[in-house]
Design an enzyme around this catalytic site. Structure first.
Site, short mmCIF file in Angstrom:
data_model
loop_
_atom_site.label_atom_id
_atom_site.label_comp_id
_atom_site.label_asym_id
_atom_site.label_seq_id
_atom_site.Cartn_x
_atom_site.Cartn_y
_atom_site.Cartn_z
N GLY A 105 -48.52 108.57 36.01
CA GLY A 105 -49.25 108.13 34.82
C GLY A 105 -48.59 106.89 34.26
O GLY A 105 -47.51 106.49 34.70
N LYS A 106 -49.22 106.26 33.33
CA LYS A 106 -48.62 105.11 32.65
C LYS A 106 -49.36 104.87 31.36
O LYS A 106 -50.55 105.20 31.24
CB LYS A 106 -48.72 103.85 33.51
CG LYS A 106 -47.67 102.83 33.18
CD LYS A 106 -46.38 103.16 33.92
CE LYS A 106 -45.34 102.09 33.83
NZ LYS A 106 -44.31 102.30 34.85
N GLY A 107 -48.66 104.28 30.39
CA GLY A 107 -49.32 103.92 29.13
C GLY A 107 -48.92 102.52 28.73
O GLY A 107 -47.98 101.94 29.28
#
Ligand code: GLU
Length: 419
Positions: A105-107
């Site tokens: 995931g990444k934000g």
């Protein structure tokens, strides 16, 4: 050029080609071409001057086939959805390659953290955390630091999430300060992993490390620690850079002095003065003759426009996605050994995994134990990759994806499609 560049398309191309090489059908690989979840949020912040500013933020969960989504949060003015999707997918394949039980995931938040006061940064972080709180959690999606964020930001994320839940949840985020459940060794883990990868590569190519010259683009958490540890290992670090430009000394730089100089907020390398040190641009740094080049800044640094001028023998990717697909082909043709990001910078997420394991078990490991375990995981992943790439006669990046894509697709196939 920068606008047209879509790193997520690059990821899809690599994944598709790799899955075909492995003999999978489109039914097998189609699901991993699409992130499982993409959340876009608006983050209002009361600025110090009384103005309300709304920042745009994202959290993307690319895959949870092998475990909870895992990956950092980036604060940078160039953040956009395609970048966050690519970064999320790279986390999936990074975790698969080094075989830790996570998806990817990444934000990101579109902002310039250097222009925000501490108050504004804290408000932004708390509100962003609240906005993504419905989809993150210690069993579902665990954020961490990335470009523009640090241990303090992780501490605010941990506090905000804990306040929302009504109890302390240290396992919600990794890369925290030590007093709130951070892991010893996490701060230096990414740079340490890059250094260990450089050592492994030099060893396999028969180059003594004392004779190796190293150029590092980026003096943040990854580049700065890489330069420091490479110098400690006896390598000659001949050039380093930050956003303002680079410094170069063919006989080797005093990395400790440069890091001390940069430790004061707001200082830039362009103003660093020392006898025998020349000032160069970031572009010039990438094109220096050296044994090892470490791009440890942002994506898309080595591209079709400069790849044919790269003179390094080895490139070890400290950043995520520093080399475009076109550049990769040119570098391979030139015989440059490129150690891909999903191995070279995996030290950070490996020690994040150790931090999370300690948090959910309420135990704490010594720094020595952390560093030993990190080295063991990285050495095993490196040796397996080196052997496979030589056996199949493919570049290291292709080999890395052969291992990682297979693990992700196999997990997906074993679980099947629900319902
Ligand atoms: N942002 C780092 C990376 O790109 C670390 C991610 C993590 O520790 O979860 O690998």
């Amino acid at each position: 050029m920068a606008q047209q560049y879509n790193p997520y398309e690059n990821v899809c191309t690599i994944v598709t080609n790799t899955a075909k090489m492995l003999g999978y059908t489109q039914n097998d690989y189609e699901p991993i071409l699409h992130p499982e979840r993409e959340l876009k949020v608006s983050v209002p912040v009361m600025m110090d001057n009384g103005e309300v500013k709304v920042f745009e933020g994202y959290r993307v969960q690319h895959s949870t086939s092998r475990g909870p989504a895992k990956g950092g949060i980036r604060y940078h003015h160039n953040v956009d959805l395609n970048e966050v999707k690519a970064l999320a997918a790279w986390m999936t394949f990074k975790c698969a390659l080094v075989n830790i039980p996570y998806g990817g995931g990444k934000g990101g938040v579109v902002c310039n953290p250097d222009e925000l006061s501490e108050n504004e940064l804290r408000s932004l972080t708390r509100r962003f955390t609240a906005m993504i709180a419905p989809i993150i959690g210690p069993d579902t999606d665990i954020p961490a630091p990335d470009v523009g964020t640090n241990a303090q930001v992780m501490s605010w994320i941990m506090d905000t999430y804990s306040m929302l839940k009504g109890h302390c949840v240290p396992g919600i985020v990794t890369g925290k300060p030590i007093p709130v459940g951070g892991a010893l060794g996490r701060g230096e883990a990414t740079g340490r992993g890059v250094m260990l990868t450089i050592c492994n590569t030099l060893k396999n190519l028969g180059i003594p490390k004392e004779q190796a010259s190293v150029a590092v683009q980026g003096m943040g958490n990854v580049g700065g620690v890489t330069a420091k540890l490479c110098a400690q290992e006896g390598m000659k670090v001949i050039a380093v850079s930050d956003v303002s430009g680079g410094v170069y000394a063919p006989e080797g730089l005093d990395i400790a002095s440069i890091r001390f100089y940069l430790s004061e907020r707001g200082r830039l390398l362009k103003d660093y003065q020392e006898d025998g040190v020349q000032h160069i641009t970031n572009e010039e740094l990438l094109e220096l003759p050296c044994d090892v080049l470490v791009p440890a800044a942002l994506e898309n640094q080595i591209n079709a426009s400069n790849a044919d001028r790269i003179q390094a023998r080895i490139i070890v990717e400290g950043a995520n996605g520093p080399t475009t697909l076109e550049a990769d082909d040119l570098l391979n043709q030139k015989g440059i050994v490129v150690v891909p990001d999903i191995l070279a910078n995996a030290g950070g997420v490996i020690v994040s995994y150790f931090e999370w394991v300690q948090n959910i078990q309420s135990v704490s490991w010594s720094e020595e134990h952390v560093n030993e375990q990190l080295k063991e995981i990285l050495d095993n992943a490196f040796n397996a990759l080196w052997a496979l790439s030589h056996e199949k006669r493919v570049p290291l990046r292709t080999g890395a994806y052969l291992i990682a894509v297979k693990r992700v697709i196999e997990a997906k196939k074993l679980r099947g499609i629900w319902p």
